[in-house]
Write a protein that holds these residues in place. Structure first.
Motif, mmCIF file in Angstrom:
data_model
loop_
_atom_site.group_PDB
_atom_site.id
_atom_site.type_symbol
_atom_site.label_atom_id
_atom_site.label_comp_id
_atom_site.label_asym_id
_atom_site.label_seq_id
_atom_site.Cartn_x
_atom_site.Cartn_y
_atom_site.Cartn_z
ATOM 1 N N ARG A 88 0.857 -1.209 -0.086
ATOM 2 C CA ARG A 88 0.109 0.065 0.062
ATOM 3 C C ARG A 88 0.797 1.386 0.096
ATOM 4 O O ARG A 88 0.565 2.181 -0.716
ATOM 5 C CB ARG A 88 -0.977 0.093 1.385
ATOM 6 N N ARG A 92 2.519 1.636 -3.242
ATOM 7 C CA ARG A 92 1.639 2.279 -4.466
ATOM 8 C C ARG A 92 1.427 3.773 -4.250
ATOM 9 O O ARG A 92 1.260 4.539 -5.054
ATOM 10 C CB ARG A 92 0.263 1.508 -4.335
ATOM 11 N N TYR A 128 -4.617 7.542 1.350
ATOM 12 C CA TYR A 128 -4.344 6.228 1.004
ATOM 13 C C TYR A 128 -3.759 5.392 2.108
ATOM 14 O O TYR A 128 -4.187 4.109 2.074
ATOM 15 C CB TYR A 128 -2.868 6.477 -0.145
ATOM 16 N N LEU A 176 -8.884 5.897 3.733
ATOM 17 C CA LEU A 176 -10.168 6.633 3.962
ATOM 18 C C LEU A 176 -11.125 5.662 3.028
ATOM 19 O O LEU A 176 -10.583 5.451 1.712
ATOM 20 C CB LEU A 176 -10.332 8.019 3.627
ATOM 21 N N PRO A 177 -12.522 5.666 3.350
ATOM 22 C CA PRO A 177 -13.143 5.071 2.105
ATOM 23 C C PRO A 177 -12.887 6.103 0.786
ATOM 24 O O PRO A 177 -12.878 7.508 0.972
ATOM 25 C CB PRO A 177 -14.667 4.912 2.788
ATOM 26 N N GLN A 178 -13.410 5.565 -0.393
ATOM 27 C CA GLN A 178 -13.741 6.376 -1.551
ATOM 28 C C GLN A 178 -14.884 7.195 -1.479
ATOM 29 O O GLN A 178 -15.671 6.698 -0.644
ATOM 30 C CB GLN A 178 -13.813 5.567 -2.753
ATOM 31 N N ARG A 188 -9.859 9.273 -1.662
ATOM 32 C CA ARG A 188 -8.461 9.327 -2.122
ATOM 33 C C ARG A 188 -8.552 9.714 -3.732
ATOM 34 O O ARG A 188 -7.836 10.449 -4.070
ATOM 35 C CB ARG A 188 -7.983 7.910 -2.274
ATOM 36 N N VAL A 198 -6.784 -2.897 -7.044
ATOM 37 C CA VAL A 198 -5.702 -3.282 -6.073
ATOM 38 C C VAL A 198 -6.206 -2.815 -4.860
ATOM 39 O O VAL A 198 -5.939 -3.468 -3.932
ATOM 40 C CB VAL A 198 -4.655 -2.751 -6.763
ATOM 41 N N ASN A 199 -7.001 -1.903 -4.353
ATOM 42 C CA ASN A 199 -7.368 -1.464 -3.116
ATOM 43 C C ASN A 199 -8.765 -1.885 -2.738
ATOM 44 O O ASN A 199 -9.607 -1.488 -3.295
ATOM 45 C CB ASN A 199 -7.366 0.126 -2.977
ATOM 46 N N PRO A 200 -8.741 -2.559 -1.723
ATOM 47 C CA PRO A 200 -10.244 -3.064 -1.248
ATOM 48 C C PRO A 200 -11.050 -1.866 -1.095
ATOM 49 O O PRO A 200 -12.360 -2.147 -1.430
ATOM 50 C CB PRO A 200 -9.744 -3.707 0.405
ATOM 51 N N GLU A 201 -10.831 -0.583 -0.658
ATOM 52 C CA GLU A 201 -11.777 0.343 -0.543
ATOM 53 C C GLU A 201 -12.326 0.719 -1.929
ATOM 54 O O GLU A 201 -13.435 1.511 -2.064
ATOM 55 C CB GLU A 201 -11.154 1.502 0.134
ATOM 56 N N ASP A 202 -11.645 0.609 -2.930
ATOM 57 C CA ASP A 202 -12.015 0.758 -4.432
ATOM 58 C C ASP A 202 -13.216 0.035 -4.848
ATOM 59 O O ASP A 202 -13.825 0.159 -5.934
ATOM 60 C CB ASP A 202 -10.909 0.768 -5.464
#
Lengths: 159, 159, 159
Positions: free
Chosen positions: B75, B78, B125, B129-131, B134, C49-53
């Motif tokens: 993470r 990235r 990131y 935080l929830p989308q 980011r 690639v990110n769970p939150e996405d």
């Protein structure tokens, strides 16, 4: 416009700026060399990532086996990415540092140590040397960049 | 050569250029911090990628188990790569923008929003935080860079 | 400080510097476009690639299946990284080259070929074209950067 051109030439005539130009170019050429080393290992180890790159080895399964990762290729790629992560800050902060009016001898010390440390880092990564060889060379170049950043902020700070 | 040096110092005395120097340095230092966070997670999670980095944990199989990927390390990496992809355009376009003669207040607005958005992006990131937290912070910094590029091309276009 | 501002504006009035500003901005915007293409493929291929996405696709297993790699996404990402590896040297060496007092026509030739070759490289990577299409476009841009580096070192060398 020859007057303006002369003024620009004066910038490149300044000794601190010339030193920056020299070492920035050297360290960027060193980084560019990583592309050639990656290509060399991809070809000699026959380890590719794009299907179109293996077309010359035949079609179908006979070519597919060359779509694989190789430890030596991955090692060079990690070194290349580490260069990007560290040389980009040097380029930006170093340029601003060169414009912040440092003593020539102090500036040369910064540029030479950074460049030497990054070349040492590449050898340490590719040979590879036992730790803390790579770690130390990384930390030296990192510290030089921090030192230049401190001078830039001390001279130019405008928030 | 003190006359030339004075001329260079004048560049760093220009308020727009000083603002650029300040925010470019801050955002590069923020990017450099990602290296330290990666190292922190690699050491605390015991997740390394180079065999020579695990030598202190013993030899053979006992060290080999630390050659692994860790979600937290990946993470941070990235986030670091996303920094490179977005801060490099800011460095280049921002420098040209600072030299294109913008109003000081407009320039400060661009530099401050970009820097704030990229710091927010790092928090979004790493927490995470929830989308769309980011995504939004990324888009704001991206838009600021596009706005500066527009000004550069409007002022300097020479094809 | 309007005198200094005028001096800065003179820099951006210099034709070689304006050409550098134009092509550097174009090639950086091209690189920034790779982020949008990556996002486009991630969303249309549902490969994150990110769970939150993936939270908007539901919870638990139904969302987890979208945490995967996709060949098209990976291809764009490789093109993006190749851009970073090659455009960063162009930015740094090209700026120093523009300040080293080259002929306008020679400078334009360098900037135009580099920019054209990198745009061709992107098409060659994303379509993809059979080799040596991508390899050649990469080599042309690489050689242009080496040529500029030679001019910088010849003009500014200060070790």
């Amino acid at each position: 416009r020859s007057g303006e051109m002369a003024k620009l030439t004066q910038l490149i005539d300044n000794e601190v700026f010339r030193a920056y130009a020299t070492y920035a170019t050297i360290v960027l050429l060193k980084m560019m060399l990583m592309s050639l080393i990656t290509a060399y290992f991809r070809i000699t180890r026959k380890a590719f990532v794009n299907p179109e790159d293996t077309a010359s080895f035949g079609k179908g399964e006979s070519a597919k086996k060359y779509l694989r990762t190789d430890p030596d290729v991955e090692r060079v790629r990690r070194g290349h990415l580490n260069d990007l992560e560290n040389i980009v800050p040097f380029l930006g902060i170093g340029l601003l540092y060169a414009l912040s009016g440092p003593e020539l001898s102090t500036a040369l010390l910064h540029f030479r140590i950074f460049t030497g440390a990054r070349i040492a880092h590449t050898f340490a990564y590719l040979i590879p040397l036992p730790q803390p060889g790579r770690g130390l060379s990384w930390a030296v170049a990192y510290s030089v960049t921090i030192s230049m950043a401190y001078k830039v902020l001390k001279t130019a700070l405008y928030l």
